[in-house]
Enzyme design. Structure first.
Site, PDB file in Angstrom:
ATOM      1  N   LYS A  53      51.806  44.661  35.378  1.00 32.87           N
ATOM      2  CA  LYS A  53      50.866  43.691  34.793  1.00 32.87           C
ATOM      3  C   LYS A  53      50.915  43.752  33.262  1.00 32.87           C
ATOM      4  O   LYS A  53      50.954  42.721  32.585  1.00 32.87           O
ATOM      5  CB  LYS A  53      49.446  43.948  35.325  1.00 32.87           C
ATOM      6  CG  LYS A  53      49.311  43.558  36.796  1.00 32.87           C
ATOM      7  CD  LYS A  53      48.059  44.085  37.490  1.00 32.87           C
ATOM      8  CE  LYS A  53      48.153  43.767  38.986  1.00 32.87           C
ATOM      9  NZ  LYS A  53      47.020  44.219  39.794  1.00 32.87           N
ATOM     10  N   GLN A  97      41.973  47.831  38.725  1.00 33.69           N
ATOM     11  CA  GLN A  97      42.936  48.006  39.806  1.00 33.69           C
ATOM     12  C   GLN A  97      42.276  48.678  41.012  1.00 33.69           C
ATOM     13  O   GLN A  97      41.615  49.703  40.872  1.00 33.69           O
ATOM     14  CB  GLN A  97      44.136  48.825  39.294  1.00 33.69           C
ATOM     15  CG  GLN A  97      45.291  48.931  40.280  1.00 33.69           C
ATOM     16  CD  GLN A  97      45.971  47.600  40.586  1.00 33.69           C
ATOM     17  OE1 GLN A  97      46.019  46.703  39.745  1.00 33.69           O
ATOM     18  NE2 GLN A  97      46.484  47.453  41.784  1.00 33.69           N
ATOM     19  N   ASP A 120      40.808  38.346  38.536  1.00 40.74           N
ATOM     20  CA  ASP A 120      41.218  38.550  39.931  1.00 40.74           C
ATOM     21  C   ASP A 120      40.598  37.501  40.861  1.00 40.74           C
ATOM     22  O   ASP A 120      41.080  37.303  41.974  1.00 40.74           O
ATOM     23  CB  ASP A 120      40.721  39.929  40.407  1.00 40.74           C
ATOM     24  CG  ASP A 120      41.789  41.004  40.344  1.00 40.74           C
ATOM     25  OD1 ASP A 120      42.969  40.681  40.551  1.00 40.74           O
ATOM     26  OD2 ASP A 120      41.426  42.174  40.093  1.00 40.74           O
TER      27      ASP A 120
END
Ligand code: GUN
Length: 292
Positions: A53, A97, A120
């Site tokens: 990422k 995460q 997200d």
């Protein structure tokens, strides 16, 4: 033999296009979009996703920060880090995460991320908006899956879509996105009776269960679009005879690719697209902040 939907190639072209957009955004607004990724602990799989990422952010020319917290960090401390980032005007997107260590309540953490920075699309506010059909941040993997299906040129409308897996991250949101495009959607799962027969009806089959090579050729309708979301590491024997491991999907690629019309590989399929959609979502959050 099926046509491969190459997530790496598609990602690269989308990221190349983003590079230009980010240069323009910086000229216009005086700063670049900025993504903050938080990792707790040192799970090797999480570490590798997070590295991907941050690398992608650098590739497209956006700003990014990696916040690394120890495995034993308190929930309170993590929430206070998120609070600080929520209040930081230089930050457009915040990603924590997952999974988190067992002593941290994942729901509390997701809820703490400001809705407008939830790149997200996991915040309940974004989930509600998705299901209500309102503008929202769409979760990265499902968004990437739809883009991959669209590259095949098939019209999703009226097609039978089967999603195997009912996770909040992939199964449920991708089912909603397919429904929005007028597919007739079935969500199958571990308790589905005669899963093979259900899958074999699908014009579009999305496998997101986390079980290596579970979808075999007999479960694939000839000509179907098969999207493999699984990333499973399984043991293997290396060329030199020593034990090693390799990545496989939820689909038995070897057999299924002989039947499917289109298929995504693992690795190099959905994975790269998920990261690319994260870049797109960060740009989207940046633009919304500018009132666009
Ligand atoms: N862990 C596995 N997939 C994801 C994802 O898409 N987002 C976050 N935050 N964690 C994950």
């Amino acid at each position: 033999m099926s046509t491969i939907i190459d997530g790496k190639v598609l990602s690269l072209s989308l990221k190349e296009e983003m590079k230009g957009r980010i240069v323009e955004l910086e000229k216009r607004y005086g700063r670049k979009p900025c993504l903050v990724v938080i990792i707790v602990g040192d799970n090797p799989a999480s570490r590798s996703y997070v590295t991907g990422k941050i690398k992608a952010a650098a590739f497209v020319g956006m700003d990014s920060r990696l916040v690394e917290l120890p495995e034993d960090v308190s929930e309170e401390k993590l929430l206070s880090v998120i609070d600080g980032l929520n209040a930081d005007d230089a930050v457009d997107g915040i990603l924590v995460q997952l999974p988190l260590p067992a002593h941290i309540n994942e729901d509390k953490v997701i809820d703490a991320i400001a809705l407008e920075k939830d790149v997200d699309g996991f915040h309940p506010g974004n989930v509600a908006k998705l299901w209500l059909g309102r503008p929202c941040i769409v979760p990265c993997t499902p968004k990437g899956i739809i883009k991959m299906i669209e590259t095949t040129g098939i019209d999703i409308s009226g097609k039978k879509a089967v999603v195997v897996g009912r996770s909040n991250i992939v199964g449920k949101p991708v089912a909603k996105l397919l429904l929005d495009r007028n597919a007739t959607v079935t969500i199958a799962h571990s308790r589905t009776k005669d899963l093979a027969a259900v899958c074999a009806e699908a014009d579009i089959l999305v496998a997101a269960v986390g079980r290596p090579c579970m979808v075999t050729a007999d479960m694939v309708k000839p000509g179907a679009v098969v999207i493999d979301v699984g990333i499973n590491r399984i043991p293997c024997v290396k060329e030199d005879g020593t034990p090693g491991s390799r990545l496989v999907g939820d689909v038995d690629y070897e057999s299924a690719s002989k039947v499917a019309g289109f298929i995504t590989p693992v690795p190099g399929g959905v994975g790269p697209m998920t990261i690319t959609m994260l870049m797109e979502n960060t740009i989207e959050c940046f633009l919304r902040k500018q009132g666009c």
